[in-house]
Design a protein around this motif. Structure first.
Motif, PDB file in Angstrom:
ATOM      1  N   ILE A  17       0.837  -1.197   0.000  1.00 46.53           N
ATOM      2  CA  ILE A  17       0.000   0.000   0.000  1.00 46.53           C
ATOM      3  C   ILE A  17       0.874   1.250   0.000  1.00 46.53           C
ATOM      4  O   ILE A  17       1.853   1.328   0.745  1.00 46.53           O
ATOM      5  CB  ILE A  17      -0.917   0.010   1.249  1.00 46.53           C
ATOM      6  CG1 ILE A  17      -1.802  -1.235   1.266  1.00 46.53           C
ATOM      7  CG2 ILE A  17      -1.751   1.291   1.309  1.00 46.53           C
ATOM      8  CD1 ILE A  17      -2.580  -1.427   2.554  1.00 46.53           C
ATOM      9  N   GLU A  18       0.501   2.229  -0.817  1.00 46.06           N
ATOM     10  CA  GLU A  18       1.138   3.548  -0.774  1.00 46.06           C
ATOM     11  C   GLU A  18       0.558   4.259   0.453  1.00 46.06           C
ATOM     12  O   GLU A  18      -0.628   4.573   0.482  1.00 46.06           O
ATOM     13  CB  GLU A  18       0.822   4.356  -2.044  1.00 46.06           C
ATOM     14  CG  GLU A  18       1.510   3.845  -3.278  1.00 46.06           C
ATOM     15  CD  GLU A  18       2.994   4.182  -3.340  1.00 46.06           C
ATOM     16  OE1 GLU A  18       3.474   5.038  -2.570  1.00 46.06           O
ATOM     17  OE2 GLU A  18       3.682   3.544  -4.159  1.00 46.06           O
ATOM     18  N   GLU A  19       1.390   4.475   1.453  1.00 46.71           N
ATOM     19  CA  GLU A  19       0.937   5.055   2.717  1.00 46.71           C
ATOM     20  C   GLU A  19       1.377   6.503   2.856  1.00 46.71           C
ATOM     21  O   GLU A  19       2.438   6.895   2.371  1.00 46.71           O
ATOM     22  CB  GLU A  19       1.507   4.268   3.905  1.00 46.71           C
ATOM     23  CG  GLU A  19       1.014   2.852   4.016  1.00 46.71           C
ATOM     24  CD  GLU A  19      -0.403   2.734   4.559  1.00 46.71           C
ATOM     25  OE1 GLU A  19      -1.098   3.759   4.729  1.00 46.71           O
ATOM     26  OE2 GLU A  19      -0.827   1.600   4.803  1.00 46.71           O
ATOM     27  N   LYS A  20       0.573   7.267   3.556  1.00 37.07           N
ATOM     28  CA  LYS A  20       0.932   8.629   3.937  1.00 37.07           C
ATOM     29  C   LYS A  20       1.638   8.564   5.294  1.00 37.07           C
ATOM     30  O   LYS A  20       1.390   7.650   6.087  1.00 37.07           O
ATOM     31  CB  LYS A  20      -0.324   9.507   4.078  1.00 37.07           C
ATOM     32  CG  LYS A  20      -1.105   9.654   2.802  1.00 37.07           C
ATOM     33  CD  LYS A  20      -0.407  10.588   1.867  1.00 37.07           C
ATOM     34  CE  LYS A  20      -1.259  10.871   0.638  1.00 37.07           C
ATOM     35  NZ  LYS A  20      -0.489  11.520  -0.403  1.00 37.07           N
ATOM     36  N   ALA A  21       2.500   9.518   5.565  1.00 34.94           N
ATOM     37  CA  ALA A  21       3.179   9.590   6.857  1.00 34.94           C
ATOM     38  C   ALA A  21       2.136   9.669   7.977  1.00 34.94           C
ATOM     39  O   ALA A  21       1.058  10.232   7.800  1.00 34.94           O
ATOM     40  CB  ALA A  21       4.101  10.803   6.900  1.00 34.94           C
ATOM     41  N   GLY A  22       2.476   9.087   9.123  1.00 32.14           N
ATOM     42  CA  GLY A  22       1.588   9.141  10.277  1.00 32.14           C
ATOM     43  C   GLY A  22       1.512   7.798  10.976  1.00 32.14           C
ATOM     44  O   GLY A  22       2.182   6.845  10.598  1.00 32.14           O
ATOM     45  N   LYS A  23       0.687   7.733  12.022  1.00 29.91           N
ATOM     46  CA  LYS A  23       0.528   6.500  12.799  1.00 29.91           C
ATOM     47  C   LYS A  23      -0.473   5.574  12.137  1.00 29.91           C
ATOM     48  O   LYS A  23      -1.523   6.004  11.671  1.00 29.91           O
ATOM     49  CB  LYS A  23       0.048   6.807  14.216  1.00 29.91           C
ATOM     50  CG  LYS A  23       1.111   7.380  15.094  1.00 29.91           C
ATOM     51  CD  LYS A  23       0.609   7.546  16.511  1.00 29.91           C
ATOM     52  CE  LYS A  23       1.682   8.215  17.348  1.00 29.91           C
ATOM     53  NZ  LYS A  23       1.208   8.472  18.706  1.00 29.91           N
ATOM     54  N   LYS A  24      -0.106   4.304  12.126  1.00 25.86           N
ATOM     55  CA  LYS A  24      -0.982   3.237  11.625  1.00 25.86           C
ATOM     56  C   LYS A  24      -1.018   2.151  12.700  1.00 25.86           C
ATOM     57  O   LYS A  24      -0.061   1.976  13.445  1.00 25.86           O
ATOM     58  CB  LYS A  24      -0.427   2.610  10.336  1.00 25.86           C
ATOM     59  CG  LYS A  24       0.066   3.584   9.292  1.00 25.86           C
ATOM     60  CD  LYS A  24      -1.051   4.350   8.658  1.00 25.86           C
ATOM     61  CE  LYS A  24      -0.453   5.297   7.613  1.00 25.86           C
ATOM     62  NZ  LYS A  24      -1.289   6.365   7.245  1.00 25.86           N
ATOM     63  N   TYR A  25      -2.101   1.413  12.757  1.00 27.87           N
ATOM     64  CA  TYR A  25      -2.218   0.305  13.703  1.00 27.87           C
ATOM     65  C   TYR A  25      -2.452  -0.971  12.911  1.00 27.87           C
ATOM     66  O   TYR A  25      -3.537  -1.202  12.383  1.00 27.87           O
ATOM     67  CB  TYR A  25      -3.339   0.564  14.715  1.00 27.87           C
ATOM     68  CG  TYR A  25      -2.984   1.720  15.615  1.00 27.87           C
ATOM     69  CD1 TYR A  25      -2.282   1.497  16.797  1.00 27.87           C
ATOM     70  CD2 TYR A  25      -3.288   3.026  15.267  1.00 27.87           C
ATOM     71  CE1 TYR A  25      -1.912   2.557  17.611  1.00 27.87           C
ATOM     72  CE2 TYR A  25      -2.928   4.091  16.074  1.00 27.87           C
ATOM     73  CZ  TYR A  25      -2.237   3.846  17.240  1.00 27.87           C
ATOM     74  OH  TYR A  25      -1.855   4.895  18.045  1.00 27.87           O
ATOM     75  N   TRP A  26      -1.379  -1.775  12.825  1.00 27.86           N
ATOM     76  CA  TRP A  26      -1.395  -3.020  12.058  1.00 27.86           C
ATOM     77  C   TRP A  26      -2.076  -4.119  12.863  1.00 27.86           C
ATOM     78  O   TRP A  26      -1.795  -4.322  14.053  1.00 27.86           O
ATOM     79  CB  TRP A  26       0.041  -3.419  11.729  1.00 27.86           C
ATOM     80  CG  TRP A  26       0.205  -4.732  11.050  1.00 27.86           C
ATOM     81  CD1 TRP A  26      -0.059  -5.022   9.753  1.00 27.86           C
ATOM     82  CD2 TRP A  26       0.700  -5.936  11.630  1.00 27.86           C
ATOM     83  NE1 TRP A  26       0.230  -6.340   9.478  1.00 27.86           N
ATOM     84  CE2 TRP A  26       0.707  -6.925  10.632  1.00 27.86           C
ATOM     85  CE3 TRP A  26       1.144  -6.292  12.902  1.00 27.86           C
ATOM     86  CZ2 TRP A  26       1.129  -8.228  10.862  1.00 27.86           C
ATOM     87  CZ3 TRP A  26       1.566  -7.576  13.130  1.00 27.86           C
ATOM     88  CH2 TRP A  26       1.549  -8.535  12.113  1.00 27.86           C
ATOM     89  N   CYS A  27      -2.994  -4.839  12.227  1.00 26.70           N
ATOM     90  CA  CYS A  27      -3.692  -5.959  12.857  1.00 26.70           C
ATOM     91  C   CYS A  27      -2.720  -7.116  13.065  1.00 26.70           C
ATOM     92  O   CYS A  27      -2.158  -7.635  12.105  1.00 26.70           O
ATOM     93  CB  CYS A  27      -4.849  -6.404  11.964  1.00 26.70           C
ATOM     94  SG  CYS A  27      -5.564  -7.997  12.439  1.00 26.70           S
ATOM     95  N   ALA A  28      -2.521  -7.533  14.295  1.00 27.99           N
ATOM     96  CA  ALA A  28      -1.625  -8.644  14.621  1.00 27.99           C
ATOM     97  C   ALA A  28      -2.369  -9.967  14.763  1.00 27.99           C
ATOM     98  O   ALA A  28      -1.763 -11.026  14.647  1.00 27.99           O
ATOM     99  CB  ALA A  28      -0.869  -8.347  15.916  1.00 27.99           C
ATOM    100  N   CYS A  29      -3.685  -9.916  14.982  1.00 30.26           N
ATOM    101  CA  CYS A  29      -4.441 -11.146  15.240  1.00 30.26           C
ATOM    102  C   CYS A  29      -4.928 -11.831  13.968  1.00 30.26           C
ATOM    103  O   CYS A  29      -5.208 -13.021  13.976  1.00 30.26           O
ATOM    104  CB  CYS A  29      -5.623 -10.865  16.159  1.00 30.26           C
ATOM    105  SG  CYS A  29      -6.973  -9.913  15.414  1.00 30.26           S
TER     106      CYS A  29
END
Length: 81
Positions: A17-29
């Motif tokens: 994914i082309e992401e923008k700067a900033g906080k992301k929360y990746w799904c670990a489950c």
């Protein structure tokens, strides 16, 4: 309470994914309906989302199999599952 010891494999390839700067929360489950991001589905598991802060806009290969040794980022582990 349902406890999971292994993450559910969301897909056996990365989410690129082309992401923008900033906080992301990746799904670990692996349970999120909004892969690769957390949607709160982990609430009844022993998993928590992984916070990632991107300092610049860039293409990211998020781990889709949830078994990467590189945390939220793909390391090719999916090819061995």
């Amino acid at each position: 309470m349902r406890i999971m010891s292994k993450a559910k494999i969301a897909q056996k390839m990365p989410y690129v994914i082309e992401e923008k700067a900033g906080k992301k929360y990746w799904c670990a489950c692996g349970e999120s309906k909004n892969q690769p991001y957390c949607d709160g589905s982990h609430k009844e598991t022993d998993f928590v989302p992984i916070e990632v802060e991107l300092t610049e806009d860039k293409k990211v290969a998020w781990c889709g199999c949830k078994h990467s040794a590189n945390g939220a980022f793909c390391d090719g582990t999916h090819s061995k599952l």
